[in-house]
Design a protein around this motif. Sequence first.
Motif, short mmCIF file in Angstrom:
data_model
loop_
_atom_site.label_atom_id
_atom_site.label_comp_id
_atom_site.label_asym_id
_atom_site.label_seq_id
_atom_site.Cartn_x
_atom_site.Cartn_y
_atom_site.Cartn_z
N VAL A 33 0.86 -1.19 0.00
CA VAL A 33 0.00 0.00 0.00
C VAL A 33 0.89 1.24 0.00
O VAL A 33 1.78 1.36 0.85
CB VAL A 33 -0.94 0.03 1.22
CG1 VAL A 33 -1.78 1.32 1.22
CG2 VAL A 33 -1.85 -1.19 1.22
N VAL A 35 0.72 5.24 0.40
CA VAL A 35 -0.06 6.42 0.78
C VAL A 35 0.59 7.61 0.08
O VAL A 35 1.70 8.02 0.43
CB VAL A 35 -0.07 6.61 2.31
CG1 VAL A 35 -0.91 7.81 2.69
CG2 VAL A 35 -0.59 5.35 3.00
N ILE A 91 -1.42 -1.24 -4.02
CA ILE A 91 -2.51 -0.27 -4.07
C ILE A 91 -1.93 1.11 -3.82
O ILE A 91 -1.30 1.34 -2.78
CB ILE A 91 -3.59 -0.58 -3.02
CG1 ILE A 91 -4.08 -2.03 -3.13
CG2 ILE A 91 -4.75 0.41 -3.15
CD1 ILE A 91 -4.78 -2.34 -4.43
N VAL A 92 -2.15 2.03 -4.74
CA VAL A 92 -1.72 3.42 -4.57
C VAL A 92 -2.94 4.22 -4.15
O VAL A 92 -3.93 4.28 -4.88
CB VAL A 92 -1.11 4.00 -5.87
CG1 VAL A 92 -0.65 5.44 -5.65
CG2 VAL A 92 0.03 3.13 -6.36
N GLN A 93 -2.87 4.83 -2.97
CA GLN A 93 -4.00 5.61 -2.45
C GLN A 93 -3.66 7.09 -2.46
O GLN A 93 -2.93 7.59 -1.61
CB GLN A 93 -4.34 5.17 -1.03
CG GLN A 93 -5.47 5.98 -0.38
CD GLN A 93 -6.77 5.88 -1.15
OE1 GLN A 93 -7.39 4.82 -1.20
NE2 GLN A 93 -7.20 6.97 -1.79
N LEU A 95 -4.03 10.92 -1.66
CA LEU A 95 -4.65 11.60 -0.52
C LEU A 95 -4.78 13.10 -0.71
O LEU A 95 -5.28 13.78 0.18
CB LEU A 95 -3.82 11.34 0.76
CG LEU A 95 -3.94 9.96 1.37
CD1 LEU A 95 -3.15 9.90 2.65
CD2 LEU A 95 -5.40 9.61 1.65
N PHE A 133 -4.58 2.00 -8.78
CA PHE A 133 -4.79 3.30 -8.16
C PHE A 133 -6.19 3.34 -7.57
O PHE A 133 -7.18 3.23 -8.29
CB PHE A 133 -4.62 4.42 -9.19
CG PHE A 133 -3.19 4.82 -9.41
CD1 PHE A 133 -2.69 6.01 -8.92
CD2 PHE A 133 -2.33 3.99 -10.12
CE1 PHE A 133 -1.36 6.37 -9.11
CE2 PHE A 133 -1.01 4.33 -10.33
CZ PHE A 133 -0.52 5.53 -9.81
N ALA A 134 -6.27 3.46 -6.25
CA ALA A 134 -7.56 3.55 -5.58
C ALA A 134 -8.19 4.91 -5.85
O ALA A 134 -7.49 5.87 -6.18
CB ALA A 134 -7.38 3.34 -4.08
N GLY A 136 -9.45 8.60 -5.39
CA GLY A 136 -8.87 9.66 -4.57
C GLY A 136 -9.74 9.99 -3.37
O GLY A 136 -10.93 9.65 -3.32
N ILE A 137 -9.14 10.67 -2.40
CA ILE A 137 -9.86 11.01 -1.18
C ILE A 137 -11.08 11.88 -1.48
O ILE A 137 -12.10 11.82 -0.80
CB ILE A 137 -8.91 11.71 -0.18
CG1 ILE A 137 -9.53 11.81 1.21
CG2 ILE A 137 -8.49 13.08 -0.67
CD1 ILE A 137 -9.60 10.50 1.94
N GLN A 140 -14.47 9.99 -2.08
CA GLN A 140 -15.07 9.19 -1.03
C GLN A 140 -16.43 9.75 -0.63
O GLN A 140 -16.54 10.92 -0.25
CB GLN A 140 -14.15 9.14 0.20
CG GLN A 140 -12.75 8.61 -0.10
CD GLN A 140 -12.80 7.24 -0.74
OE1 GLN A 140 -13.50 6.35 -0.28
NE2 GLN A 140 -12.05 7.07 -1.83
#
Length: 283
Positions: A33, A35, A91-93, A95, A133-134, A136-137, A140
Amino acid sequence: MPPIDAEPQAEAQAASHACTASHDPHDPRPLGVIVLGRGSSGAAAREQLQALAESLRALLPEARIVIAFADRASPSLPEALTQCLPCRQIIVQPLFLPGENALLRWLEKVAQRWRHQQASGAEALAALPPIVFAPGIWQQAALPELLARQIAQAQALPDVTQTTPERWQHDPAAWSTIPPHQRHALLCLGPRCTALGAAALWPQLTERLRACGKLQRGVMALQTSCQYPCNHGPLMIVYPDGIWYGRLNEDAIAHIVDEHLQHGRPLAQYRIHRTGQEPDGDA
């Protein structure tokens, strides 16, 4: 119809195979992961991202969680991808806010280039973990509700008159003083140069200038965002000389400080352009 290139087709099939393999419940490798945030010149961005990563490690104890910065700091995304290995999937999250679609599309290209730098050929690529790529914040659905709770709680906090220093109206005298420098050294720390290693060059540039007594007194070292000829990065421009330096590394920074910034002798071996001249065809 022209023949289909077998090698790219094989590589695409290998990547597809890797994605399927990543869901193997018997794969003992951890989940990687990343961040991903935006960097800054101070320590706050790193400290905040590291604190968040620590909290995530407590929630995801079997995952390998690392931090990365899209710009202005290290580790860059390619460095963080390497730190995740070996793992079954990465997984690239993202932020950062606001989200930039162009930046995210380019970061996906960075991930693709990293894969091809790690291995050549379909079989070697298939052994690498898939990268996802998850959202983006900012995407959400729970974010507005979280912010509403924060706003409700903030109404009980003290007024700024109780939290600011007594001498809040006084700024340091240096903020009104022009430094006695003869040159600007503008180091690009935009996303593309950061991915090419520019963030690690910034402390080397400032420390070497400080060691020779040139920092602030003779040279104003500044970070910039994208300077645009990204394929020549990492980039630095020295003014008023108008010298553009490219494809920089630690040795190049040391030579430029010692020769150009300290003694006024530009170095042709790192120069990609000079302001006022027509760019070279291959520059």
